[in-house]
Scaffold this active site. Structure first.
Site, PDB file in Angstrom:
ATOM      1  N   TYR A  73       0.836  -1.204   0.000  1.00  0.00           N
ATOM      2  CA  TYR A  73       0.000   0.000   0.000  1.00  0.00           C
ATOM      3  C   TYR A  73       0.878   1.264   0.000  1.00  0.00           C
ATOM      4  O   TYR A  73       0.609   2.223  -0.738  1.00  0.00           O
ATOM      5  CB  TYR A  73      -0.883  -0.060   1.244  1.00  0.00           C
ATOM      6  CG  TYR A  73      -1.884   1.046   1.414  1.00  0.00           C
ATOM      7  CD1 TYR A  73      -3.015   1.122   0.604  1.00  0.00           C
ATOM      8  CD2 TYR A  73      -1.727   1.989   2.427  1.00  0.00           C
ATOM      9  CE1 TYR A  73      -3.957   2.119   0.796  1.00  0.00           C
ATOM     10  CE2 TYR A  73      -2.667   2.988   2.623  1.00  0.00           C
ATOM     11  CZ  TYR A  73      -3.783   3.053   1.812  1.00  0.00           C
ATOM     12  OH  TYR A  73      -4.710   4.039   2.017  1.00  0.00           O
TER      13      TYR A  73
ATOM     14  N   LYS B 183       0.820   4.018  -2.892  1.00  0.00           N
ATOM     15  CA  LYS B 183       0.418   5.397  -2.579  1.00  0.00           C
ATOM     16  C   LYS B 183       1.552   6.388  -2.870  1.00  0.00           C
ATOM     17  O   LYS B 183       1.302   7.548  -3.190  1.00  0.00           O
ATOM     18  CB  LYS B 183      -0.032   5.486  -1.116  1.00  0.00           C
ATOM     19  CG  LYS B 183      -1.372   4.794  -0.847  1.00  0.00           C
ATOM     20  CD  LYS B 183      -2.483   5.352  -1.735  1.00  0.00           C
ATOM     21  CE  LYS B 183      -3.869   5.118  -1.173  1.00  0.00           C
ATOM     22  NZ  LYS B 183      -4.937   5.566  -2.096  1.00  0.00           N
TER      23      LYS B 183
HETATM   24  N1  LIG Z   1      -9.781   6.347   5.576  1.00  0.00           N
HETATM   25  C1  LIG Z   1      -8.545   6.740   5.786  1.00  0.00           C
HETATM   26  O1  LIG Z   1      -8.152   7.132   6.904  1.00  0.00           O
HETATM   27  C2  LIG Z   1      -7.564   6.732   4.652  1.00  0.00           C
HETATM   28  C3  LIG Z   1      -6.223   7.029   4.934  1.00  0.00           C
HETATM   29  C4  LIG Z   1      -5.320   7.091   3.893  1.00  0.00           C
HETATM   30  C5  LIG Z   1      -5.754   6.877   2.584  1.00  0.00           C
HETATM   31  N2  LIG Z   1      -7.069   6.567   2.335  1.00  0.00           N
HETATM   32  C6  LIG Z   1      -7.461   6.360   0.942  1.00  0.00           C
HETATM   33  O2  LIG Z   1      -8.680   7.043   0.702  1.00  0.00           O
HETATM   34  C7  LIG Z   1      -9.430   6.334  -0.271  1.00  0.00           C
HETATM   35  C8  LIG Z   1     -10.836   6.036   0.230  1.00  0.00           C
HETATM   36  O3  LIG Z   1     -10.768   5.148   1.332  1.00  0.00           O
HETATM   37  P1  LIG Z   1     -11.966   4.919   2.362  1.00  0.00           P
HETATM   38  O4  LIG Z   1     -11.343   4.933   3.714  1.00  0.00           O
HETATM   39  O5  LIG Z   1     -13.101   5.808   2.058  1.00  0.00           O
HETATM   40  O6  LIG Z   1     -12.332   3.368   2.023  1.00  0.00           O
HETATM   41  P2  LIG Z   1     -13.729   2.620   1.741  1.00  0.00           P
HETATM   42  O7  LIG Z   1     -13.427   1.149   1.743  1.00  0.00           O
HETATM   43  O8  LIG Z   1     -14.784   3.107   2.682  1.00  0.00           O
HETATM   44  O9  LIG Z   1     -14.084   3.087   0.274  1.00  0.00           O
HETATM   45  C9  LIG Z   1     -13.332   2.668  -0.849  1.00  0.00           C
HETATM   46  C10 LIG Z   1     -14.298   2.362  -1.956  1.00  0.00           C
HETATM   47  O10 LIG Z   1     -13.533   1.982  -3.121  1.00  0.00           O
HETATM   48  C11 LIG Z   1     -14.233   0.945  -3.773  1.00  0.00           C
HETATM   49  N3  LIG Z   1     -13.329   0.145  -4.596  1.00  0.00           N
HETATM   50  C12 LIG Z   1     -12.376  -0.724  -4.193  1.00  0.00           C
HETATM   51  N4  LIG Z   1     -11.775  -1.302  -5.235  1.00  0.00           N
HETATM   52  C13 LIG Z   1     -12.352  -0.779  -6.346  1.00  0.00           C
HETATM   53  C14 LIG Z   1     -12.159  -0.971  -7.737  1.00  0.00           C
HETATM   54  N5  LIG Z   1     -11.239  -1.838  -8.190  1.00  0.00           N
HETATM   55  N6  LIG Z   1     -12.930  -0.270  -8.608  1.00  0.00           N
HETATM   56  C15 LIG Z   1     -13.861   0.605  -8.148  1.00  0.00           C
HETATM   57  N7  LIG Z   1     -14.096   0.823  -6.842  1.00  0.00           N
HETATM   58  C16 LIG Z   1     -13.352   0.139  -5.945  1.00  0.00           C
HETATM   59  C17 LIG Z   1     -14.841   0.123  -2.644  1.00  0.00           C
HETATM   60  O11 LIG Z   1     -15.944  -0.674  -3.106  1.00  0.00           O
HETATM   61  C18 LIG Z   1     -15.242   1.193  -1.642  1.00  0.00           C
HETATM   62  O12 LIG Z   1     -16.590   1.595  -1.788  1.00  0.00           O
HETATM   63  C19 LIG Z   1      -8.619   5.076  -0.619  1.00  0.00           C
HETATM   64  O13 LIG Z   1      -7.821   5.331  -1.759  1.00  0.00           O
HETATM   65  C20 LIG Z   1      -7.749   4.908   0.595  1.00  0.00           C
HETATM   66  O14 LIG Z   1      -6.591   4.176   0.299  1.00  0.00           O
HETATM   67  C21 LIG Z   1      -7.978   6.478   3.342  1.00  0.00           C
END
Ligand SMILES: NC(=O)c1ccc[n+]([C@@H]2O[C@H](COP(=O)([O-])OP(=O)(O)OC[C@H]3O[C@@H](n4cnc5c(N)ncnc54)[C@H](O)[C@@H]3O)[C@@H](O)[C@H]2O)c1
Length: 307
Positions: free
Chosen positions: A169, A173
């Site tokens: 990851y 990223k």
């Molecule tokens: N939540 C955090 O604290 C955090 C921290 C750092 C980075 N991020 C990044 O933020 C973004 C959103 O994360 P989140 O926490 O809302 O997660 P989440 O799991 O709630 O949402 C991610 C969404 O992406 C969709 N998804 C996954 N694979 C997919 C694909 N191949 N095609 C289309 N859709 C797909 C999933 O179905 C899901 O609805 C991600 O890129 C994550 O890596 C989140």
């Protein structure tokens, strides 16, 4: 009532849940017309269900907004192309791409299977490439250097600070940061900016991380500071026409705070008159770099000091 995104046409990937859903709701409130993609996958990327994409689009249209949905896998480049075509055929243009879709398969490097490496790299890196390439080709054809076009990518503190249990990851990223810088430089002349956001919010994804490994924690907060809704405002600003001045940058957003990261920069350099003599190299590294190393931004994650 006028909004900051009135009439702007936006693609959001990963729009069905978490941060993507929060971004989509605020964008709709602010007048954007939306193409919403979500595979409806499990946090580890397995499975698929068109429900989450359809439900967020239905919710937005019921509230009087404009949204269409797509349940495709964003790492399949046909999906990215289809989303750009859908934006143009439905709304007549495309202004903004927000790449939120993401998955996690956390393991220590010594336990990481090839499949878990590939799956995470695929969804994040190919998933970003999937929308950015056709969007860039479309914007290049517009020949509009004042187009206020936007690419907004999602990176992570895991990359910026080196989360020890997330090598796949963190690599993906950090790759997104390189991709963001490259397309910012390549597409500025076509009226496009590109920036990356490192968010922090309590979502389904962070719920998979053990409590003691969480950055800032998903501790039950007395307020709504860990809500993904708090990430959406800065994404909305970036998507607006006002942010023309900002490109190739990484922003952090967590709780009620937003941060501006610096890009990696040269802090010191040493040289030799010809091919390096090993002893001379060691001497110069020790005298010039070592005193500076402690003062550099810590490449440690959540206070985990490398031994
Ligand atoms: N939540 C955090 O604290 C955090 C921290 C750092 C980075 N991020 C990044 O933020 C973004 C959103 O994360 P989140 O926490 O809302 O997660 P989440 O799991 O709630 O949402 C991610 C969404 O992406 C969709 N998804 C996954 N694979 C997919 C694909 N191949 N095609 C289309 N859709 C797909 C999933 O179905 C899901 O609805 C991600 O890129 C994550 O890596 C989140």
């Amino acid at each position: 009532m006028s909004g900051t995104l009135d009439g702007r046409v936006v693609i959001v990937t990963g729009a069905g849940r978490g941060i993507g859903a929060s971004v989509s709701r605020l964008f709709a409130e602010q007048g954007a017309k939306l193409v919403l993609n979500d595979l409806g996958a499990n946090p580890d990327g397995t499975g698929g269900d068109e429900g989450p994409a359809r439900e967020i689009a239905d919710e937005i249209t019921r509230a009087g907004g404009e949204a269409v949905s797509d349940g495709g896998d964003i790492a399949d480049t046909a999906t990215g192309k289809r989303l750009v075509d859908l934006a143009v055929s439905t709304y007549g243009k495309l202004d903004v791409v927000v790449n939120v879709a993401g998955i996690l398969r956390d393991k220590m490097i010594f336990n990481l299977d090839d499949e878990d490496w590939d799956a995470v790299i695929r969804v994040h890196l190919r998933g970003h490439f999937s929308t950015i390439k056709p969007a860039a080709a479309y914007w290049r054809e517009q020949r509009n250097p004042d187009g206020h076009f936007r690419i907004i990518n999602f990176t992570s503190d895991s990359a910026l600070q080196g989360s020890p249990g997330q090598p796949n990851y963190a690599a993906a990223k950090m790759g997104i940061i390189g991709l963001t810088a490259s397309v910012a430089n390549a597409l500025g002349r076509y009226g496009v900016t590109a920036n990356a956001i490192a968010p922090g919010a309590a979502t389904r994804l962070t719920a998979t991380i053990p409590q003691d490994k969480k950055l800032g924690g998903d501790r039950p907060a007395a307020d709504d500071s860990r809500s993904p809704d708090n990430i959406a405002p800065i994404v909305t600003y970036l998507a607006s026409e006002a942010s023309d001045w900002l490109s190739g940058r990484t922003l952090g957003a967590a709780g009620y705070g937003v941060t501006l990261w610096n890009n990696p920069e040269v802090r010191a350099s040493i040289s030799s008159d010809g091919p390096w003599d090993l002893e001379d190299l060691a001497k110069q590294v020790e005298s010039e770099f070592r005193p500076l190393a402690d003062g550099l931004h810590p490449s440690i994650f959540m206070g985990q000091i490398p031994k």
